[in-house]
Design a protein around this motif. Structure first.
Motif, PDB file in Angstrom:
ATOM      1  N   ILE A 256      41.699  23.506  39.905  1.00 20.57           N
ATOM      2  CA  ILE A 256      41.193  24.627  39.501  1.00 20.57           C
ATOM      3  C   ILE A 256      41.442  25.541  40.505  1.00 20.57           C
ATOM      4  N   PRO A 257      42.214  26.780  40.433  1.00 21.95           N
ATOM      5  CA  PRO A 257      42.675  27.869  41.571  1.00 21.95           C
ATOM      6  C   PRO A 257      41.375  28.363  42.377  1.00 21.95           C
ATOM      7  N   PRO A 258      41.774  28.129  43.400  1.00 20.81           N
ATOM      8  CA  PRO A 258      40.545  28.752  44.408  1.00 20.81           C
ATOM      9  C   PRO A 258      40.249  30.334  43.889  1.00 20.81           C
ATOM     10  N   LEU A 259      39.158  30.608  44.394  1.00 20.72           N
ATOM     11  CA  LEU A 259      38.480  31.958  43.898  1.00 20.72           C
ATOM     12  C   LEU A 259      39.477  33.091  44.510  1.00 20.72           C
ATOM     13  N   SER A 260      39.870  32.743  45.839  1.00 20.32           N
ATOM     14  CA  SER A 260      40.698  33.698  46.348  1.00 20.32           C
ATOM     15  C   SER A 260      41.830  34.007  45.831  1.00 20.32           C
TER      16      SER A 260
ATOM     17  N   TRP B 119      32.542  36.463  43.884  1.00 19.52           N
ATOM     18  CA  TRP B 119      33.531  36.384  45.080  1.00 19.52           C
ATOM     19  C   TRP B 119      32.617  37.012  46.263  1.00 19.52           C
TER      20      TRP B 119
ATOM     21  N   GLY C 279      29.891  34.907  47.529  1.00 17.77           N
ATOM     22  CA  GLY C 279      30.682  33.608  48.257  1.00 17.77           C
ATOM     23  C   GLY C 279      30.304  32.246  47.340  1.00 17.77           C
ATOM     24  N   GLU C 280      30.158  32.441  45.981  1.00 14.28           N
ATOM     25  CA  GLU C 280      29.911  31.395  45.302  1.00 14.28           C
ATOM     26  C   GLU C 280      31.091  31.130  44.197  1.00 14.28           C
ATOM     27  N   SER C 281      31.210  29.825  44.067  1.00 15.13           N
ATOM     28  CA  SER C 281      32.285  29.735  43.055  1.00 15.13           C
ATOM     29  C   SER C 281      31.861  29.429  41.662  1.00 15.13           C
ATOM     30  N   PRO C 282      32.711  29.632  40.498  1.00  7.99           N
ATOM     31  CA  PRO C 282      32.202  29.480  39.282  1.00  7.99           C
ATOM     32  C   PRO C 282      32.348  28.026  38.896  1.00  7.99           C
ATOM     33  N   GLN C 283      31.391  27.485  38.125  1.00  2.00           N
ATOM     34  CA  GLN C 283      31.199  26.039  37.946  1.00  2.00           C
ATOM     35  C   GLN C 283      31.900  25.898  36.364  1.00  2.00           C
ATOM     36  N   TRP C 284      33.107  25.578  36.509  1.00  7.77           N
ATOM     37  CA  TRP C 284      33.949  25.321  35.467  1.00  7.77           C
ATOM     38  C   TRP C 284      33.553  24.148  34.465  1.00  7.77           C
ATOM     39  N   ASN C 285      33.961  23.921  33.225  1.00  6.65           N
ATOM     40  CA  ASN C 285      33.374  22.960  32.521  1.00  6.65           C
ATOM     41  C   ASN C 285      34.792  22.012  32.362  1.00  6.65           C
ATOM     42  N   LYS C 286      34.834  20.953  32.436  1.00  2.00           N
ATOM     43  CA  LYS C 286      36.000  20.137  32.303  1.00  2.00           C
ATOM     44  C   LYS C 286      36.338  20.135  30.910  1.00  2.00           C
TER      45      LYS C 286
ATOM     46  N   GLU D 119      31.282  17.272  32.162  1.00  2.39           N
ATOM     47  CA  GLU D 119      31.430  17.175  33.556  1.00  2.39           C
ATOM     48  C   GLU D 119      32.100  18.782  34.009  1.00  2.39           C
ATOM     49  N   ASN D 120      31.593  18.906  35.079  1.00  2.00           N
ATOM     50  CA  ASN D 120      32.068  20.469  35.832  1.00  2.00           C
ATOM     51  C   ASN D 120      32.687  20.269  36.999  1.00  2.00           C
ATOM     52  N   VAL D 121      33.377  21.304  37.589  1.00  2.00           N
ATOM     53  CA  VAL D 121      34.221  21.289  38.581  1.00  2.00           C
ATOM     54  C   VAL D 121      34.073  22.553  39.068  1.00  2.00           C
ATOM     55  N   ILE D 122      33.830  22.539  40.430  1.00  2.00           N
ATOM     56  CA  ILE D 122      33.621  23.927  41.190  1.00  2.00           C
ATOM     57  C   ILE D 122      34.943  24.174  41.876  1.00  2.00           C
ATOM     58  N   SER D 123      35.537  25.256  41.800  1.00  2.00           N
ATOM     59  CA  SER D 123      36.610  25.451  42.824  1.00  2.00           C
ATOM     60  C   SER D 123      36.318  25.983  44.008  1.00  2.00           C
ATOM     61  N   TYR D 124      37.024  25.742  44.919  1.00  2.00           N
ATOM     62  CA  TYR D 124      37.161  26.310  46.458  1.00  2.00           C
ATOM     63  C   TYR D 124      36.985  27.768  46.492  1.00  2.00           C
ATOM     64  N   LEU D 125      36.592  28.531  47.527  1.00  2.00           N
ATOM     65  CA  LEU D 125      36.382  29.766  47.506  1.00  2.00           C
ATOM     66  C   LEU D 125      37.918  30.336  48.054  1.00  2.00           C
TER      67      LEU D 125
ATOM     68  N   PRO E  46      40.645  27.862  50.287  1.00  2.00           N
ATOM     69  CA  PRO E  46      40.763  26.718  51.118  1.00  2.00           C
ATOM     70  C   PRO E  46      41.857  26.774  52.073  1.00  2.00           C
TER      71      PRO E  46
END
Lengths: 289, 482, 197, 726
Positions: C83-87, C110, C113-120, D40-46, D48
């Motif tokens: 998943i692309p980083p938030l930046s 942003w 400073g937290e990232s979204p929790q994406w569902n796969k 399942e979930n996935v948290i992206s980097y801020l 990296p």
């Protein structure tokens, strides 16, 4: 499909024929190992490294007593045989006069593996790399393979170890290696020669359009061994250290009786006479008389 | 039957069957056995169901917790599951032996007893079939051994003896059921004609419109003969294949060339012993003294003895070939059987399997029901021990000394073994109340043929039978008809 | 009889179960999308998977024709496309479309400073070890007739027409049969340990 | 690592726990369950770093703190989690190899029983508290009296930090406590050859004669020595002779294993010296006449009587040593673990001098130019001192970290009584061990894989390095803090000078190392971190030889009791490995027992006591008793009983608690006459069967190969003929 069948249905005759014709032509690699028993100190680092790398469950004392342990690599310890040292056995006052003998045993990756033909669902089969693979998600747990393994090197998930009281209570779960499946109950498992590392190296080589080089793949046990008693490499690569060791020891694949020019060489394979053609070459332990 | 009457009978009964039994009486006697069960039946049924329930519980337990509670371990991956499987497969050979082989050699004394033997075959196969399934670590994936077109394009491994097992068992089971069923059709017609209610519906449906005409009889004979011919090689091959589970393996004590005939002999042996057991039970409970006679029992006993000797011979051959061979591990396994912790069971097997059959040589034993019952049960115990002694000592002492380990089965395994008897018993008990466990039409044939040897003139015989219909109508007409 | 029936039922049930689990198989078709390859043209209708932010693939990959690998930058270097980083999101969205509510959600995250929790959405079983980098190399980088801007065509082999979707949805079955058929048609490895280890 | 620390922490933030959770779903379920969507979930980097790629492992260098050897490690980090440790090939200590304890450090890090929050004793029970509360309490109490620190072996900047803190709160006592140490050997080396830590060249020796030194298992730097041992075993192959009462891992690898009476090692060494001088014409240069007289008194026959070793074997050892030069004589482990231990070490050095090994296989080590960073090597004499001082009321405030004195101290030392006399006890620990459970304040520490630090390896060849320890991932338990951070904060609060510039320990460490290396460049700092170490200046030493005091006499009252050997094993070590299931399930190298303690007994002894293999036996000394199961084999002297150290915890988490027995607890108060080391092989015990034979959990029940060709052997002569000298 044809290639799949080719792997599953490959028989001993085909295999020996391949050897007579000058090698395992259909193999991409042929991973092999050399273990120098004189250098092995029996320290068990390899065994623990294997637990760490391969998501092996620890079972606890009760199940260990019931011999339901899960280790893929065990370091066996033997004391002297009577024929070497009769005094040490019979005389009850005597003490050991020498140390013990240590033997690291992992899956021998037999080329004529006894476990392969008996699996009803072909969950264990021979890979084009010359490895004896175990596909966990295909396994139905008939355990025939383990019964038929003369080395007793296959372990079975007698229980489920994934719950909170299992082998990995939180946060130990976080240590699990995501490159390998965690096995569930009812599945046979065994040493894979760290196939995840082999595959990673092969992928990397392919991405860079080259062959896997000598020393690029290290198994976990080899890497950690404090005395570097374990060597691992490609037996099809004439340059590799293992090939050289096999040649030096005059041990040839596909034979159950080696016809060596120099019979006093140290190399041998365990239960070679059963014609299983293992890929692990042991170098004899040396004894000062 | 009173003690005295029994004694009298054992002394007086000299013919396989009394050729003067009226056909109507045959129908009556057999149909009576299917009537409402008595208390003893319900007790037996309760015990069977209880045993089977324990098995179900054990299986659920095993499904949830894995194979661990069975105390299987790294050396002992099979143990009782597979030995009991082999035992039940062996049991299944009696039916084929009695019905198919003896049918082909025209041994007509088989006729009163082959029906329950065939039922025994079917049910023991159904019992045996459970074990390869429940011994799986992931029982929910058992159908993967079947060669069906998967989307994934993968097949089972046709090199594996377990796959051959799966084929052999299913084929044998199918044929045995067919054989049992086809041989039962004329009797089912009799039942149809003599019952009411749900039974009538059932028998009507099952008897496929049998009315006993010539064409039906001709087709029936041919079909029956053909299945019998087909079944014999099949039965031999099934147990040979089961033996290959072991013989194809590399383990010392398993990798034995004489295993196929050894297993077949063992199978026939245990089957015969089980026939004696059930013979005595049925004879006693259903009062079949006139059909299941002492002379027949005598023959079965003699047959058992002969097979026991074949089995013993093959046993000795195996021992000798190991003893004079150069395979040290095999020799060690043999010695461990004789002297190791499993020695009591090994010697038990030798005693029950090799020496006990000599008791069958004694006429006194053959005529003493209680004693014979005990002997036959012990023979079967011996044969069960034999299977255990094939599987477990080898696993406890294979090539690598690291794996040497003595293992005693856990409660789950015992529950499964006990449960298998419960399951078998349950099926058999249901069978004897729903289907005729003595073949009525064939006993009539037997009586008829025997009589013919006495009375040269058929007409005279018919007259003696007081207006009984001709053989052509046998099996079709109502009440006392045939 | 009963046993024959039971046996037949087992086999048939296995077939049906298998079909149900592994979806209907169809033949492979030559792929005009990715020249020189064949792929199993199987449709599948996935469920709508809720996401913390209603990300629209249509706007990004479709309308604005942003290359898949611009955001899913790990795909060519790793097993996972990532998943692309938030930046990366914020690289554009500090200036573009800042007024939209979904973007404001993003900005708020942003800043905290937290990232979204994406569902796969395309979630393979855990015993399957698929690698993106090898497939991209085989179908995109080693393909003479495609250049990097055609990444979308390669991705669509397994992911369907993502560029026409808003929130991504599964549109290929991604079962083992699906994989196997493609591997057979395109001479991919048939070694089980490639994916299962 | 090319960003500031904040960024570094940022990237360590995981791509979610997807990976691990996923792996667990395993292959149990039919595939339709696992072919899930949105489950399942996935948290992206801020934000990296460039080199952080999900799905690809990145290796970071650090240092193992499992023992004081200081092996370099590489940790594989993927998705923000450290998954596997390997040896650091650049490290001169372990050359890329690692022992089982190093491998298992991961399980310490991810241990479910780690302390998550600070704890403070209230109304007699430890209750969770906030950091502020705990620190405030410490600040309030720490100046209330004579303060002291208890640590394990400590070195580098942690040592500086702890001592700064100690100074700031006005304390002076620092007890470095370590049960498994080479203190006697090192003291003897310092006294006799003028170098406490000489370089030992196993690889150059043709014969090694080791008096109990378990250099493959527990002696100074096992992995390093194992690597040297491998060279020693390459053709032309050296011979290893090990003399000890109970077989250690090194003994298990010996060509000649000499089982001697416990405590008679000095006599054996003297006997060998006698044979060398009288039968092999070894001159004995540099050996004083007094010693020579002593040697002359110990002819092999006398020695054979003392040690219970046949004369022939003593002469064989001497012949072997005389014929093969250079050789090497070591002493440690059980040889130095008795009241006469120092003599054994002195005798070993005397043999080395006689054989001309000093300068060839034993060479001068190098001394650190910054002694304040050097190791404070822990020993058990300090443990004894601690108990005595505490009992005498010399300590009011006690800080403990990296040591578990309440577990290690024999009951005879009355440690617990002393401990209770100390007014205020602070334990900094990541696990709730026996000592932490008895503390007034427990501060949860980050694991070694989450913390910054610098270490001086206890043994180094050639150059001296400062091994660097860096966090490999975000703290597993967020409310834990690094040792340096905590002590820095405490020192600052206590008013230690010169620390105000540093926000945290990382800042301190970095600036200290920059000052040390006289560089401030970001690039070089990253270079240090990537290498996991940096060289620091050191000064050469020079060896000399002057005889040490050798007292051969043993006042051994032969009362028919057995001598207890509390044997040190690699794995459990001094007890710190007992909470790691991997180590618990890793069989002991010799007995192959797992998950429990055992007592080694000779078959003859066992027979006379009526004990069978696996029986429970009761081992009773003057100060207590333990009950464990017997392991009967011939690798032990009939007059001894060996019980391994490390198990028998009453705390330390679910895996360690109530598992096995602790032989240390029943040791009598004997100690080495010179160094004060607690004697581990000098306690007399009576043994009796406690009945009840329950099967032991062992890797293998068999001891022999039963005619199978499993471990084949070849004679060394034959090997030399076929493989030649090269």
């Amino acid at each position: 499909m044809s290639s799949l069948f080719g792997n599953i249905l490959k028989g001993w005759t085909d295999y020996t024929k391949g050897i007579e014709e000058g090698g395992h032509h259909e193999y991409e690699h042929m991973w092999g190992m050399v273990i120098d028993l004189d250098k092995c100190t029996g320290c068990n680092a390899c065994s623990v490294a294997c637990y760490a790398e391969n998501n092996i469950a620890t079972v606890g004392e009760e199940k260990y007593v019931a011999r339901q342990s899960m280790q893929w690599l065990r370091v066996e310890r033997y004391f002297d045989e009577p024929d070497i040292d009769p005094g040490a056995i019979d005389d009850e006052n005597a003490m050991q006069e020498r140390g013990a003998s240590f033997l690291p045993m992992m899956c021998q990756q037999c080329n004529a593996a006894t476990c392969e033909p008996v699996c009803p669902v072909a969950a264990t089969y021979h890979t084009p790399d010359g490895l004896n693979a175990q596909i966990y998600n295909r396994c139905i747990g008939s355990r025939y393979c383990a019964n038929n393994c003369p080395y007793r090197l296959r372990v079975f998930n007698f229980y489920s170890y994934t719950d909170e009281n299992g082998a990995w209570p939180e946060p130990m779960k976080q240590q699990l290696n995501p490159d390998i499946s965690v096995r569930e109950k009812g599945v046979m498992e065994k040493c894979t020669f760290c196939i995840q590392r082999i595959n990673a190296a092969k992928d990397k080589a392919k991405m860079e359009n080259r062959q896997v080089t000598e020393g690029e793949v290290k198994t976990a046990c080899q890497q950690t061994c404090p005395t570097q008693a374990i060597m691992f490499g490609d037996l099809l690569n004439p340059e590799s250290k293992v090939t050289q060791a096999w040649v030096r020891q005059q041990i040839k694949l596909g034979k159950y009786k080696q016809d060596r020019e120099n019979p006093t060489l140290r190399g041998y394979r365990i239960f070679e006479e059963l014609n299983t053609d293992p890929s692990v070459l042991y170098l004899e332990r040396v004894r000062e008389e | 039957m009173s003690e005295a009457a029994l004694k009298h009978l054992s002394e007086t009964q000299t013919k396989d069957i009394d050729e003067n039994i009226a056909w109507a009486k045959i129908n009556r006697d057999v149909l009576r056995s299917m009537e409402n069960p008595r208390r003893g039946y319900w007790i037996a049924m309760a015990i069977s169901v209880a045993l089977f329930s324990v098995m179900i519980y054990a299986e659920v337990y095993q499904y949830i917790y894995g194979m661990g509670p069975a105390l299987l371990n790294t050396s002992h991956m099979w143990d009782l599951y597979i030995s009991t499987f082999v035992f039940w497969i062996g049991m299944s050979h009696s039916g084929t032996l009695l019905s198919a082989i003896l049918h082909l050699v025209h041994a007509d004394w088989r006729k009163p007893i082959y029906r329950f033997a065939e039922a025994m075959t079917t049910f023991s196969l159904m019992t045996a079939g459970i074990f390869p399934v429940i011994h799986l670590g992931r029982v929910w994936n058992f159908y993967w051994v079947m060669p069906y077109m998967t989307d994934r394009g993968i097949w089972p491994n046709f090199r594996s003896p377990l796959i051959w097992d799966a084929f052999a068992i299913t084929t044998y089971l199918t044929s045995s059921v067919l054989f049992l069923y086809i041989g039962m059709i004329p009797d089912l017609a009799i039942c149809r004609d003599n019952t009411t209610g749900w039974r009538k519906k059932l028998y009507t449906w099952l008897s496929l419109g049998w009315h006993g005409d010539d064409r039906q009889w001709r087709n029936f004979r041919i079909t029956y003969l053909m299945i019998a011919c087909f079944l014999i090689p099949l039965a031999v091959s099934v147990h040979s294949i089961v033996s290959m589970d072991f013989a194809m393996a590399i383990m010392p004590g398993w990798h034995v060339t004489t295993f196929p005939p050894y297993f077949v002999a063992g199978a026939l042996y245990s089957g015969c012993a089980a026939i004696i057991t059930l013979f005595i039970l049925l004879r006693y409970f259903f009062k079949f003294e006139e059909y299941m006679t002492f002379p027949i029992l005598d023959k079965v006993c003699k047959l058992t003895f002969v097979i026991a000797m074949v089995w013993s011979y093959l046993n000795l051959v195996e021992f000798a070939s190991v003893w004079y061979g150069h395979d040290i591990p095999s020799k060690e396994v043999l010695l461990a059987k004789a002297y190791g912790p499993y020695a009591p069971f090994f010697w038990g097997m030798i005693a029950f399997g090799m020496f006990l059959p000599f008791a069958l040589l004694s006429k006194w034993v053959r005529r003493n029901m209680k004693l014979l019952f005990v002997v036959s049960v012990l023979l079967n115990v011996g044969m069960w021990l034999e299977r255990w002694m094939i599987v477990t000592p080898t696993l406890s002492m294979s090539y690598h000394p690291w794996g040497w380990n003595i293992m005693w089965p856990g409660w789950v395994e015992w529950a499964m073994v006990g449960g298998s008897f419960g399951w078998f018993g349950m099926l058999f008990l249901i069978f004897v109340k729903v289907f005729p466990c003595v073949s009525m039409y064939e006993v009539k044939e037997m009586v008829f043929h025997r009589k013919r040897t006495i009375y040269e003139d058929v007409d005279e015989m018919m007259v003696l039978h007081k207006g009984a219909p001709t053989a052509v109508e046998a099996g079709s007409t109502k009440n006392g008809g045939s | 009889m009963v046993v024959v029936l039971v046996g037949a039922i087992i086999v048939i049930a296995a077939q049906i179960l298998d079909q149900k689990l592994h979806y209907t198989s169809t033949d492979v078709v030559p792929g005009p999308i990715v020249p020189g390859t064949q792929y199993p043209d199987e449709a599948f209708t996935g469920i709508d998977v809720p996401q913390p932010i209603d990300f629209s693939h249509k706007i990004h990959a479709g309308d604005n024709e942003i290359n898949c690998m611009f955001c899913h930058t790990y795909a060519r270097r790793s097993k996972v496309s990532g998943i692309p980083p938030l930046s990366k999101c914020m690289g554009c969205h500090t200036v573009i479309a800042t007024e939209k509510p979904e973007i404001q959600k993003l900005t708020a995250m942003w800043e905290k400073g937290e990232s979204p929790q994406w569902n796969k959405v395309h979630d393979l079983p855990d015993f399957v070890h698929f690698t993106h980098q090898r497939h991209l190399k085989r179908f995109l980088f080693d393909n003479q007739e495609l250049d990097v801007s055609d990444a979308k065509r390669v991705c669509s082999m397994c992911h369907g027409d993502i560029a026409e979707m808003t929130v991504a949805k599964k549109s290929r079955p991604l079962t083992m049969g699906f994989c196997i058929r493609c591997h057979e048609a395109n001479e991919g490895p048939s070694d089980c340990t490639k994916c299962h280890k | 690592m090319n960003q500031s620390k904040l960024d570094r922490r940022q990237f360590l933030k995981g791509l979610g726990l997807g990976g691990a959770g996923v792996a667990l779903a395993g292959c149990d379920l039919p595939s339709y369950v696992t072919l899930e969507q949105g489950e399942e979930n996935v948290i992206s980097y801020l934000a990296p770093n460039e080199y952080v790629i999900p799905g690809v492992g990145v290796w970071y260098a650090s240092t193992c703190v499992g023992c004081s050897a200081g092996c370099g490690i590489h940790g594989r980090v993927r998705e923000g989690r450290v998954l596997k440790l390997e040896g650091n090939p650049d490290s001169g200590v372990n050359m890329g190899r690692l022992c089982q304890m190093g491998q298992a450090a991961l399980q310490h890090h991810f241990n479910p029983d780690r302390i998550a929050n600070p704890m403070v004793r209230k109304n007699g029970a430890l209750v969770e508290a906030s950091w502020d509360e705990a620190i405030a309490l410490i600040n309030e109490k720490s100046k209330s009296g004579k303060a002291a620190w208890v640590t394990g072996t400590i070195s580098g900047h942690q040592r500086v930090m702890a001592q700064t803190h100690l100074g700031a709160i006005g304390g002076s006592r620092h007890y470095a406590v370590e049960q498994i140490n080479a203190n006697v050997w090192k003291t003897a080396c310092k006294d006799i050859i003028n170098d406490p830590n000489p370089e030992i060249h196993l690889e150059k020796a043709k014969v090694i004669f080791s008096l109990g030194a378990d250099f493959l298992g527990t002696f100074i730097s096992p992995v390093h020595f194992a690597a040297s041992y491998a060279e020693f075993r390459t053709p032309p192959r050296g011979t290893l002779i090990q003399a000890e009462p109970a077989m250690s891992l090194t003994g298990g690898n010996a060509d000649h294993w000499v089982g001697i009476k416990p405590g008679s090692e000095t006599a054996l060494a003297l006997g060998v010296a006698n044979a060398l001088m009288n039968n092999h014409g070894v001159a004995g240069n540099g050996i004083s006449n007094a010693t020579k007289t002593l040697i002359n008194k110990h002819d092999p026959e006398t020695v054979a009587g003392i040690c219970a070793v046949p004369v022939g074997r003593i002469e064989k050892i001497a012949a072997s040593l005389a014929a093969n030069s250079p050789s090497l004589v070591l002493a440690g482990g059980s040889a130095t673990g008795n009241a006469n231990g120092y003599s054994a070490a002195a005798a070993a050095l005397m043999l080395n001098q006689m054989l001309g090994n000093i300068g060839t296989t034993i060479t001068a080590g190098r001394e650190l130019a910054y002694p304040q960073l050097d190791l404070v090597e822990g020993n058990s004499a300090n443990l004894k001192d601690l108990a005595i001082d505490a009992n005498e009321g010399k300590i009011d405030v006690l800080f403990v970290s990296g040591a578990n004195p309440l577990f290690l101290a024999p009951k005879s030392l009355k440690m617990l009584e002393g401990w209770n006399k100390v007014g205020f006890k602070v334990v900094l620990s990541s696990m709730l061990d026996e000592t932490a459970e008895a503390a007034d304040v427990v501060l949860p520490l980050a694991s070694s894989l989450e913390d910054w630090g610098s270490h001086i390896p206890s043994y180094a060849k050639g150059t001296r390095n400062l091994a660097l320890q860096q966090p490999l991932m975000e703290p597993v338990f967020p409310n834990t803090r690094g040792f340096g951070d905590v002590v820095l904060a405490l020192a600052k609060d206590a008013g230690a000078p010169g620390l105000d510039d540093y926000d945290d320990y990382y800042g301190y460490l970095r600036s200290a190392i920059s000052a040390l290396k006289k560089t401030d460049s970001e690039k070089e700092w990253n270079g240090f971190l990537m290498a996991g170490q940096t060289q620091i200046p050191s000064l050469g030493r020079k060896l000399s030889y002057s005889d040490g005091k050798i007292t051969p006499t043993m006042n051994d009252s032969d009362d028919g009791n057995l001598t207890l050997i509390a044997s040190a094993r690699m794995g459990m070590w001094d007890g710190r490995g007992a909470n790691l299931p991997w180590l618990q399930e890793s069989p002991d190298q010799i007995s192959k027992v797992v998950w429990d303690s055992w007592a080694e007994l000779h078959p003859k002894t066992a027979k006379s006591l009526g004990i069978k293999d696996g029986d429970y036996i009761n081992i009773k000394s003057a100060s207590g008793e333990v009950t464990t199961r017997a392991f009967i084999y011939k690798g032990i002297h009939p007059g001894a009983i060996a019980v391994p150290i490390g198990r028998g915890h009453s705390a330390l988490g679910r895996y360690a608690k109530d598992n096995g027995v602790n032989p240390l607890s029943i040791l009598n108060g004997a100690s080495d006459s010179k160094t004060g080391e607690i004697a581990t092989t000098a306690t007399k015990v009576s043994v009796k069967s406690a009945g009840k034979n329950k099967q032991m959990a062992k890797l293998m029940e068999i001891d022999r190969q039963h005619g199978r060709k499993l471990v084949a052997t070849i004679s060394a002569d034959k090997q030399r003929r076929t493989e030649g000298g090269a």
